[in-house]
Scaffold this motif. Structure first.
Motif, PDB file in Angstrom:
ATOM      1  N   LYS A 151     -28.491  12.728  43.584  1.00  0.00           N
ATOM      2  CA  LYS A 151     -27.238  13.217  44.163  1.00  0.00           C
ATOM      3  C   LYS A 151     -27.474  14.357  45.147  1.00  0.00           C
ATOM      4  N   SER A 152     -28.239  15.356  44.750  1.00  0.00           N
ATOM      5  CA  SER A 152     -28.497  16.490  45.640  1.00  0.00           C
ATOM      6  C   SER A 152     -29.324  16.070  46.845  1.00  0.00           C
ATOM      7  N   VAL A 193     -20.312  16.017  44.880  1.00  0.00           N
ATOM      8  CA  VAL A 193     -21.261  15.680  43.820  1.00  0.00           C
ATOM      9  C   VAL A 193     -20.850  16.445  42.574  1.00  0.00           C
ATOM     10  N   GLU A 194     -20.593  15.731  41.490  1.00  0.00           N
ATOM     11  CA  GLU A 194     -20.054  16.358  40.275  1.00  0.00           C
ATOM     12  C   GLU A 194     -20.551  15.644  39.029  1.00  0.00           C
ATOM     13  N   GLN A 195     -20.641  16.413  37.927  1.00  0.00           N
ATOM     14  CA  GLN A 195     -20.932  15.806  36.637  1.00  0.00           C
ATOM     15  C   GLN A 195     -19.691  15.757  35.755  1.00  0.00           C
ATOM     16  N   HIS A 196     -18.649  16.524  36.109  1.00  0.00           N
ATOM     17  CA  HIS A 196     -17.399  16.456  35.375  1.00  0.00           C
ATOM     18  C   HIS A 196     -16.612  15.238  35.877  1.00  0.00           C
ATOM     19  N   VAL A 197     -16.696  14.156  35.130  1.00  0.00           N
ATOM     20  CA  VAL A 197     -16.153  12.883  35.583  1.00  0.00           C
ATOM     21  C   VAL A 197     -14.645  12.954  35.804  1.00  0.00           C
ATOM     22  N   PRO A 201     -24.397  24.401  48.615  1.00  0.00           N
ATOM     23  CA  PRO A 201     -25.419  23.883  47.707  1.00  0.00           C
ATOM     24  C   PRO A 201     -25.189  24.309  46.266  1.00  0.00           C
ATOM     25  N   GLN A 202     -25.953  23.705  45.403  1.00  0.00           N
ATOM     26  CA  GLN A 202     -25.892  24.017  43.985  1.00  0.00           C
ATOM     27  C   GLN A 202     -26.406  25.431  43.741  1.00  0.00           C
ATOM     28  N   GLY A 203     -25.801  26.145  42.795  1.00  0.00           N
ATOM     29  CA  GLY A 203     -26.373  27.417  42.367  1.00  0.00           C
ATOM     30  C   GLY A 203     -25.679  28.670  42.836  1.00  0.00           C
ATOM     31  N   GLU A 246     -22.204  20.051  42.940  1.00  0.00           N
ATOM     32  CA  GLU A 246     -21.932  20.559  41.593  1.00  0.00           C
ATOM     33  C   GLU A 246     -21.172  21.896  41.628  1.00  0.00           C
ATOM     34  N   PRO A 247     -19.998  21.953  42.244  1.00  0.00           N
ATOM     35  CA  PRO A 247     -19.303  23.235  42.393  1.00  0.00           C
ATOM     36  C   PRO A 247     -18.831  23.851  41.080  1.00  0.00           C
ATOM     37  N   THR A 248     -18.758  23.082  39.987  1.00  0.00           N
ATOM     38  CA  THR A 248     -18.285  23.656  38.716  1.00  0.00           C
ATOM     39  C   THR A 248     -19.413  23.838  37.704  1.00  0.00           C
TER      40      THR A 248
END
Length: 230
Positions: free
Chosen positions: A40-41, A188-192, A82-84, A157-159
């Motif tokens: 994803k990233s 891009v997210e992991q919280h569906v 970006p992530q982080g 992955e903003p959350t």
């Protein structure tokens, strides 16, 4: 707005993306979901130009941007978070925002609008970014990106790793951006649940390949969760 056509990309001799094709709708949100290591990233880094695809095309509004440098893509209206929760830790919140706003004809107005979206930052303008919480730094990163008034916002992955109270605020901001039009988002997210609430379309990545694609919305959640467990 943005289209990937048969993208193969990776790092060194390692290929991470294997023929990825997907589309981000104009004035809409496309969510990319998948487990850690799915690519994803890497997809976002290819989109903004931080890595060069081995093959395939990336098109922005029909223009081939595959070989453009990151700053050239930013000039065409792309912004990348970006992530982080990245920031300049030794600068204050205000200085972080001014770095983006200075030199823009509408910089002051754009910064004020960004702060309206994240009112908690107004009380932290004189605090060094390195002393902010993870959630506050993420809000700062989003605000900085929005000052550029992007046509396409890339969010990685903003959350992730943020306290629940701030997650809710960030989710509402992204949902608001998605609903008001004038901007496309590749999320891009992991919280569906959140990703599908925001997105018109979704794409599931597994080992660098798109394994499932469909329309967003709450009714797609069971399908996506099943795809993620395969």
């Amino acid at each position: 707005m943005l289209r990937f056509e048969e993208i193969h990309a990776g790092y060194g001799r390692s290929i991470v993306l294997h023929g990825v094709s997907l589309t981000v709708p104009t004035d809409g949100v496309a969510a990319v979901l998948g487990h850690n290591g799915a690519g994803k990233s890497t997809l976002l880094r290819a989109a903004i130009g931080l890595i060069k695809p081995r093959s395939g095309l990336i098109l922005l509004d029909g223009e081939d941007i595959t070989k453009l440098a990151p700053h050239e893509r930013v000039a065409r209206g792309m912004a990348y978070v970006p992530q982080g929760q990245q920031s300049f830790p030794h600068l204050t919140t205000l200085e972080n925002l001014q770095l983006v706003a200075d030199g823009r004809a509408d910089g002051k107005t754009a910064m004020a609008e960004a702060l309206d979206m994240f009112p908690a930052l107004t009380e932290l303008l004189n605090r060094r970014a390195g002393l902010l919480s993870g959630g506050q730094r993420q809000q700062l990163a989003l605000a900085r990106a929005l000052i550029t008034r992007p046509r396409l916002l890339l969010l990685d992955e903003p959350t992730e790793g943020i306290q629940p109270s701030v997650v809710a605020e960030i989710e509402q901001t992204i949902l608001g951006l998605a609903s008001r039009g004038g901007m496309s988002v590749l999320l891009v997210e992991q919280h569906v649940g959140f990703a599908l609430r925001a997105a018109q379309t979704y794409h599931v990545l597994e080992a660098g390949r798109v394994t499932s694609t469909g329309d967003g919305g709450a009714e797609a959640e069971s399908t996506v969760r099943q795809a993620l467990t395969v």
